[in-house]
Design a protein around this motif. Sequence first.
Motif, mmCIF file in Angstrom:
data_model
loop_
_atom_site.group_PDB
_atom_site.id
_atom_site.type_symbol
_atom_site.label_atom_id
_atom_site.label_comp_id
_atom_site.label_asym_id
_atom_site.label_seq_id
_atom_site.Cartn_x
_atom_site.Cartn_y
_atom_site.Cartn_z
ATOM 1 N N PHE A 48 0.824 -1.215 0.000
ATOM 2 C CA PHE A 48 0.000 0.000 0.000
ATOM 3 C C PHE A 48 0.853 1.258 0.000
ATOM 4 C CE2 PHE A 48 -3.627 -2.608 1.742
ATOM 5 C CZ PHE A 48 -4.494 -2.367 0.682
ATOM 6 N N ILE A 49 1.920 1.255 0.777
ATOM 7 C CA ILE A 49 2.796 2.427 0.843
ATOM 8 C C ILE A 49 3.444 2.674 -0.514
ATOM 9 C CG2 ILE A 49 4.955 3.314 1.812
ATOM 10 C CD1 ILE A 49 4.132 1.928 4.475
ATOM 11 N N LYS A 51 2.407 1.665 -3.445
ATOM 12 C CA LYS A 51 1.377 2.015 -4.426
ATOM 13 C C LYS A 51 1.004 3.492 -4.288
ATOM 14 C CE LYS A 51 -3.085 0.646 -6.250
ATOM 15 N NZ LYS A 51 -4.219 -0.241 -6.126
ATOM 16 N N ALA A 52 0.895 3.975 -3.047
ATOM 17 C CA ALA A 52 0.550 5.376 -2.805
ATOM 18 C C ALA A 52 1.651 6.318 -3.277
ATOM 19 C CB ALA A 52 0.272 5.592 -1.320
ATOM 20 N N LYS A 53 2.885 5.873 -3.218
ATOM 21 C CA LYS A 53 4.011 6.707 -3.647
ATOM 22 C C LYS A 53 4.257 6.621 -5.149
ATOM 23 C CE LYS A 53 6.398 7.093 0.650
ATOM 24 N NZ LYS A 53 7.635 7.524 1.219
ATOM 25 N N GLY A 54 3.528 5.740 -5.811
ATOM 26 C CA GLY A 54 3.611 5.668 -7.269
ATOM 27 C C GLY A 54 4.722 4.801 -7.822
#
Length: 164
Positions: A48-49, A51-54
Amino acid sequence: MKNNKLNLDLYQVWQKYEDIAMHFNDLIIKVRIQALGGVAAIITVVGFIFKAKGGIPWDIMIAILGFLLLFWIAIWILDFLYYNKLLLGAIDALLKIEELSERNDTINLLDMSHKIEAAVHGEPPTHRRKVLVWGPILFYSLVVLGLSIGLICSVIKYLYVKNV
């Protein structure tokens, strides 16, 4: 002359020994489930981390997967070289009582602690039967395989991104 022999009820002793063996069994199951849950939770949070940072920083992924692989192997060692031996020693004592019950004998010696201690120190249990350990071996091996594949893929991806 004093009689040093105990004449204990086999069923009562068996019940206590069974409780102890089940305690060790429950302990092993809890360790396995909690370790698996911990590995899954860390991988999920990291996913998740990232994915959130791209994007995925592959060097960090390598470190995380390497740590998780070492952690999993440490849990495997703790399980097989300690907790499992506690259980085997308790089962050995339990089997002795069940053997006595076949002859309708009373028990005159409490020795579960000695059997557990002997098992922890590597002595094969007296009543050792061929124990099938494929279940736990497959359980640990599948997670090692998954983490190893993830680690190898991360290293390959890191080397590819680094050279591009």
